[in-house]
Design a protein around this motif. Structure first.
Motif, PDB file in Angstrom:
ATOM      1  N   PRO A 172       0.871  -1.171   0.013  1.00 20.57           N
ATOM      2  CA  PRO A 172      -0.001  -0.071  -0.098  1.00 20.57           C
ATOM      3  C   PRO A 172       0.783   1.329   0.025  1.00 20.57           C
ATOM      4  CG  PRO A 172       0.223  -0.950   2.121  1.00 20.57           C
ATOM      5  CD  PRO A 172       1.071  -1.771   1.282  1.00 20.57           C
ATOM      6  N   ASN A 173       0.141   2.616  -0.367  1.00 18.75           N
ATOM      7  CA  ASN A 173       0.804   3.635  -0.317  1.00 18.75           C
ATOM      8  C   ASN A 173       0.390   4.281   1.262  1.00 18.75           C
ATOM      9  OD1 ASN A 173      -1.660   4.807  -0.622  1.00 18.75           O
ATOM     10  ND2 ASN A 173      -1.062   5.993  -2.456  1.00 18.75           N
ATOM     11  N   GLU A 174       0.962   5.430   1.602  1.00 10.42           N
ATOM     12  CA  GLU A 174       0.302   5.682   2.741  1.00 10.42           C
ATOM     13  C   GLU A 174      -1.001   5.894   3.283  1.00 10.42           C
ATOM     14  OE1 GLU A 174       2.997   8.938   2.094  1.00 10.42           O
ATOM     15  OE2 GLU A 174       3.695   8.917   4.241  1.00 10.42           O
TER      16      GLU A 174
ATOM     17  N   ALA B 168      14.363   6.680  -0.920  1.00  8.17           N
ATOM     18  CA  ALA B 168      14.152   6.847  -2.257  1.00  8.17           C
ATOM     19  C   ALA B 168      15.618   7.218  -3.149  1.00  8.17           C
ATOM     20  CB  ALA B 168      13.288   7.958  -2.168  1.00  8.17           C
ATOM     21  N   PHE B 169      15.397   7.353  -4.491  1.00 11.96           N
ATOM     22  CA  PHE B 169      16.180   8.085  -5.280  1.00 11.96           C
ATOM     23  C   PHE B 169      16.134   9.474  -5.341  1.00 11.96           C
ATOM     24  CE2 PHE B 169      16.740   3.491  -6.085  1.00 11.96           C
ATOM     25  CZ  PHE B 169      18.025   3.252  -6.329  1.00 11.96           C
ATOM     26  N   SER B 170      16.890  10.310  -5.317  1.00 12.65           N
ATOM     27  CA  SER B 170      16.824  11.656  -5.474  1.00 12.65           C
ATOM     28  C   SER B 170      16.669  12.189  -6.862  1.00 12.65           C
ATOM     29  CB  SER B 170      18.081  12.564  -4.691  1.00 12.65           C
ATOM     30  OG  SER B 170      17.823  13.941  -4.967  1.00 12.65           O
TER      31      SER B 170
ATOM     32  N   GLY C  46      12.110  -0.899  -6.806  1.00 12.61           N
ATOM     33  CA  GLY C  46      10.763  -0.347  -6.830  1.00 12.61           C
ATOM     34  C   GLY C  46      11.045   1.174  -6.734  1.00 12.61           C
ATOM     35  N   ASN C  47      11.934   1.531  -5.656  1.00  9.93           N
ATOM     36  CA  ASN C  47      12.278   2.872  -5.666  1.00  9.93           C
ATOM     37  C   ASN C  47      12.707   3.663  -6.763  1.00  9.93           C
ATOM     38  OD1 ASN C  47      11.553   3.371  -3.023  1.00  9.93           O
ATOM     39  ND2 ASN C  47      13.467   2.479  -1.919  1.00  9.93           N
ATOM     40  N   ALA C  48      13.533   2.916  -7.478  1.00  5.89           N
ATOM     41  CA  ALA C  48      14.189   3.473  -8.800  1.00  5.89           C
ATOM     42  C   ALA C  48      13.084   3.805  -9.822  1.00  5.89           C
ATOM     43  CB  ALA C  48      15.140   2.453  -9.068  1.00  5.89           C
ATOM     44  N   ALA C  49      12.190   2.567 -10.018  1.00  7.84           N
ATOM     45  CA  ALA C  49      11.492   3.056 -11.173  1.00  7.84           C
ATOM     46  C   ALA C  49      10.328   3.923 -10.700  1.00  7.84           C
ATOM     47  CB  ALA C  49      10.871   1.542 -11.197  1.00  7.84           C
ATOM     48  N   GLY C  50       9.958   4.105  -9.192  1.00 10.84           N
ATOM     49  CA  GLY C  50       8.885   5.178  -8.795  1.00 10.84           C
ATOM     50  C   GLY C  50       9.531   6.578  -9.180  1.00 10.84           C
ATOM     51  N   ALA C  51      10.773   6.427  -8.865  1.00  9.67           N
ATOM     52  CA  ALA C  51      11.530   7.670  -9.055  1.00  9.67           C
ATOM     53  C   ALA C  51      11.578   8.310 -10.601  1.00  9.67           C
ATOM     54  CB  ALA C  51      13.199   7.830  -8.346  1.00  9.67           C
ATOM     55  N   LEU C  52      12.243   7.551 -11.334  1.00 11.99           N
ATOM     56  CA  LEU C  52      11.865   7.408 -12.821  1.00 11.99           C
ATOM     57  C   LEU C  52      10.724   8.182 -13.242  1.00 11.99           C
ATOM     58  CD1 LEU C  52      14.141   4.909 -13.899  1.00 11.99           C
ATOM     59  CD2 LEU C  52      15.072   7.401 -14.124  1.00 11.99           C
TER      60      LEU C  52
ATOM     61  N   ALA D 257       3.774   6.845 -10.185  1.00  6.51           N
ATOM     62  CA  ALA D 257       5.009   6.365  -9.302  1.00  6.51           C
ATOM     63  C   ALA D 257       4.772   5.128  -8.780  1.00  6.51           C
ATOM     64  CB  ALA D 257       5.353   7.653  -8.227  1.00  6.51           C
ATOM     65  N   GLY D 258       3.543   4.897  -8.021  1.00  5.31           N
ATOM     66  CA  GLY D 258       3.065   3.585  -7.228  1.00  5.31           C
ATOM     67  C   GLY D 258       3.049   2.285  -8.259  1.00  5.31           C
ATOM     68  N   ASP D 259       2.493   2.537  -9.450  1.00  8.57           N
ATOM     69  CA  ASP D 259       2.283   1.782 -10.430  1.00  8.57           C
ATOM     70  C   ASP D 259       3.838   1.168 -10.724  1.00  8.57           C
ATOM     71  OD1 ASP D 259      -0.588   1.585 -10.338  1.00  8.57           O
ATOM     72  OD2 ASP D 259      -0.716   3.043 -11.825  1.00  8.57           O
TER      73      ASP D 259
ATOM     74  N   ILE E 259       5.373  -0.416   2.778  1.00 12.13           N
ATOM     75  CA  ILE E 259       4.718   0.711   2.637  1.00 12.13           C
ATOM     76  C   ILE E 259       5.299   1.861   1.687  1.00 12.13           C
ATOM     77  CG2 ILE E 259       3.313   2.510   3.578  1.00 12.13           C
ATOM     78  CD1 ILE E 259       2.950   0.678   5.935  1.00 12.13           C
ATOM     79  N   THR E 260       4.812   2.305   0.784  1.00  7.89           N
ATOM     80  CA  THR E 260       5.599   3.442  -0.124  1.00  7.89           C
ATOM     81  C   THR E 260       5.345   4.710   0.372  1.00  7.89           C
ATOM     82  OG1 THR E 260       3.779   3.439  -1.733  1.00  7.89           O
ATOM     83  CG2 THR E 260       5.286   1.796  -2.460  1.00  7.89           C
ATOM     84  N   LEU E 261       6.280   5.227   0.650  1.00  5.82           N
ATOM     85  CA  LEU E 261       6.345   6.540   1.544  1.00  5.82           C
ATOM     86  C   LEU E 261       6.814   7.696   0.502  1.00  5.82           C
ATOM     87  CD1 LEU E 261       8.301   5.142   4.418  1.00  5.82           C
ATOM     88  CD2 LEU E 261       5.691   5.508   4.288  1.00  5.82           C
ATOM     89  N   GLY E 262       6.226   7.729  -0.877  1.00  2.23           N
ATOM     90  CA  GLY E 262       6.742   8.823  -1.543  1.00  2.23           C
ATOM     91  C   GLY E 262       8.324   9.087  -1.831  1.00  2.23           C
ATOM     92  N   GLU E 263       8.467  10.502  -1.594  1.00  2.72           N
ATOM     93  CA  GLU E 263       9.761  10.927  -1.740  1.00  2.72           C
ATOM     94  C   GLU E 263      10.910  10.278  -0.649  1.00  2.72           C
ATOM     95  OE1 GLU E 263       9.528  15.163  -1.772  1.00  2.72           O
ATOM     96  OE2 GLU E 263       9.181  15.401   0.339  1.00  2.72           O
ATOM     97  N   ARG E 264      10.308   9.594   0.305  1.00  2.00           N
ATOM     98  CA  ARG E 264      11.306   9.101   1.449  1.00  2.00           C
ATOM     99  C   ARG E 264      11.462   7.808   1.024  1.00  2.00           C
ATOM    100  NH1 ARG E 264       7.247   9.744   6.440  1.00  2.00           N
ATOM    101  NH2 ARG E 264       5.813  10.025   4.635  1.00  2.00           N
ATOM    102  N   GLY E 265      10.841   7.197   0.250  1.00  2.31           N
ATOM    103  CA  GLY E 265      11.161   6.027  -0.349  1.00  2.31           C
ATOM    104  C   GLY E 265      10.173   4.910   0.292  1.00  2.31           C
ATOM    105  N   ALA E 266      10.605   3.530   0.614  1.00  2.00           N
ATOM    106  CA  ALA E 266       9.460   2.645   1.153  1.00  2.00           C
ATOM    107  C   ALA E 266       9.929   1.833   2.358  1.00  2.00           C
ATOM    108  CB  ALA E 266       9.366   1.597   0.105  1.00  2.00           C
TER     109      ALA E 266
END
Ligand code: ADP
Length: 305
Positions: free
Chosen positions: A184-186, A240-242, A276-282, A251-253, A220-227
């Motif tokens: 889930p996300n937050e 997360a990747f900056s 997951g974080n890398a693809a979400g960031a991209l 981003a979640g998908d 739990i995905t945490l947006g710009e903080r990662g997961a």
């Protein structure tokens, strides 16, 4: 041999118009720039996994209209097998009516159409696609009984079951007990556990509550903080990747698809969360949903950074 992922879920055509502002009830305003954009969480996640090099099979239901033709062509363009996307001549293809205003706010009406008729029998007819999968990806834009049957079939054939509980709703224990990883996300974690999830401490508590309901792994995905990756007590924050984010749509998908591919390739959990974080960031660095989902090459470049 490439990783095999089956996605059982929704396919929509997003009908997107720009307008100076979101209209009030009863109001008509003149907008601009209308586009049809393939969407639906199921299809988005199928595209996310296919772009990263997995062999992907989509299972779902569409209508008998021309949107259905476009959605099938769109899946094929990313090399996704759609043998088990059932065409229902009686139904309308799922659509999302989206208005985006000049401030970037949106308002969305989803008419599920054929997605609401995606049935356990459809899933049973696609058993072969579950039998050959390393990983099954599920979301909650399909009837719960269908999600449940898909999880049962995948489990029976030894595939890992990943559930992205979006949009969030209460989940029966019978389904949770079939899920290898719940992602889930937050907002979704908050809805599932009936508590606010804002801080990292909140996320840890929510993860513990979800683990207590019988899921083996919670992310739990945490947006710009990662997961947050949690199994048993505690949990690990995978940062997360900056990047320069311009639009967080999908981003979640992207996260879920990339995590699924990494697991299907046999990578350890923490590495899969990093994927997951890398693809979400991209995905946040480009506008839109499917157009922003990264390729394998872009992902590997970011992972190597
Ligand atoms: P959702 O899109 O479902 O709300 P999140 O916002 O949690 O999900 O984003 C999913 C993942 O995408 C995050 O876990 C993170 O890895 C990545 N991500 C999202 N926003 C950013 C951002 N601004 N910078 C870097 N990564 C991001």
């Amino acid at each position: 041999m490439s990783a095999r992922v089956t996605v059982a879920g929704s396919l929509n055509m997003d009908l997107v118009a720009r307008a100076p502002r979101i209209p009030e009830p009863g109001e008509t305003i003149i907008g601009s720039d209308f586009r049809n954009v393939p969407g639906g969480k199921g299809a988005n996640q199928a595209v996310a996994t296919a772009r990263l090099g997995a062999e992907v099979s989509m299972v779902g239901r569409i209508g008998g209209d021309t949107f259905a033709d476009s959605l099938l062509r769109n899946l094929a363009a990313d090399g996704i097998d759609h043998t088990y996307v059932t065409r229902d001549p009686e139904a309308a293809t799922g659509v999302a009516l989206i208005v985006v205003d000049d401030a970037g706010e949106n308002s969305i009406v989803v008419a599920s159409g054929a997605n609401a008729c995606f049935s356990p029998a459809d899933v049973e007819a696609a058993e072969e696609a579950f039998a050959r999968a390393d990983v099954l990806l599920l979301q909650l834009e399909s009837p719960l009984e269908t999600v449940q049957r898909a999880a049962e079939l995948a489990r029976a054939h030894g595939a890992k079951v990943l559930l992205n509980p979006a949009p969030a709703q209460a989940l029966p224990d019978a389904l949770l007990s079939l899920v290898d990883a719940l992602i889930p996300n937050e907002t979704e974690a908050a809805l599932l556990t009936d508590r606010a999830v804002r801080s990292q401490a909140d996320a840890r508590e929510a993860a513990e509550a979800l683990l207590a309901s019988g899921v083996e792994t919670v992310i739990i995905t945490l947006g710009e903080r990662g997961a947050l990756l949690a199994q048993g007590r505690g949990g690990t924050l995978v940062p997360a990747f900056s990047v320069d984010a311009v639009d967080t749509t999908a981003a979640g998908d992207a996260f879920v698809g990339s995590f699924a591919v990494a697991l299907a390739e046999g990578r350890p959990l923490e590495e899969a969360v990093r994927w997951g974080n890398a693809a979400g960031a991209l995905a946040t660095t480009k506008m839109g949903a499917q157009p922003s989902l990264p390729t394998r090459e872009a992902l590997e470049r970011l992972l190597a950074r």
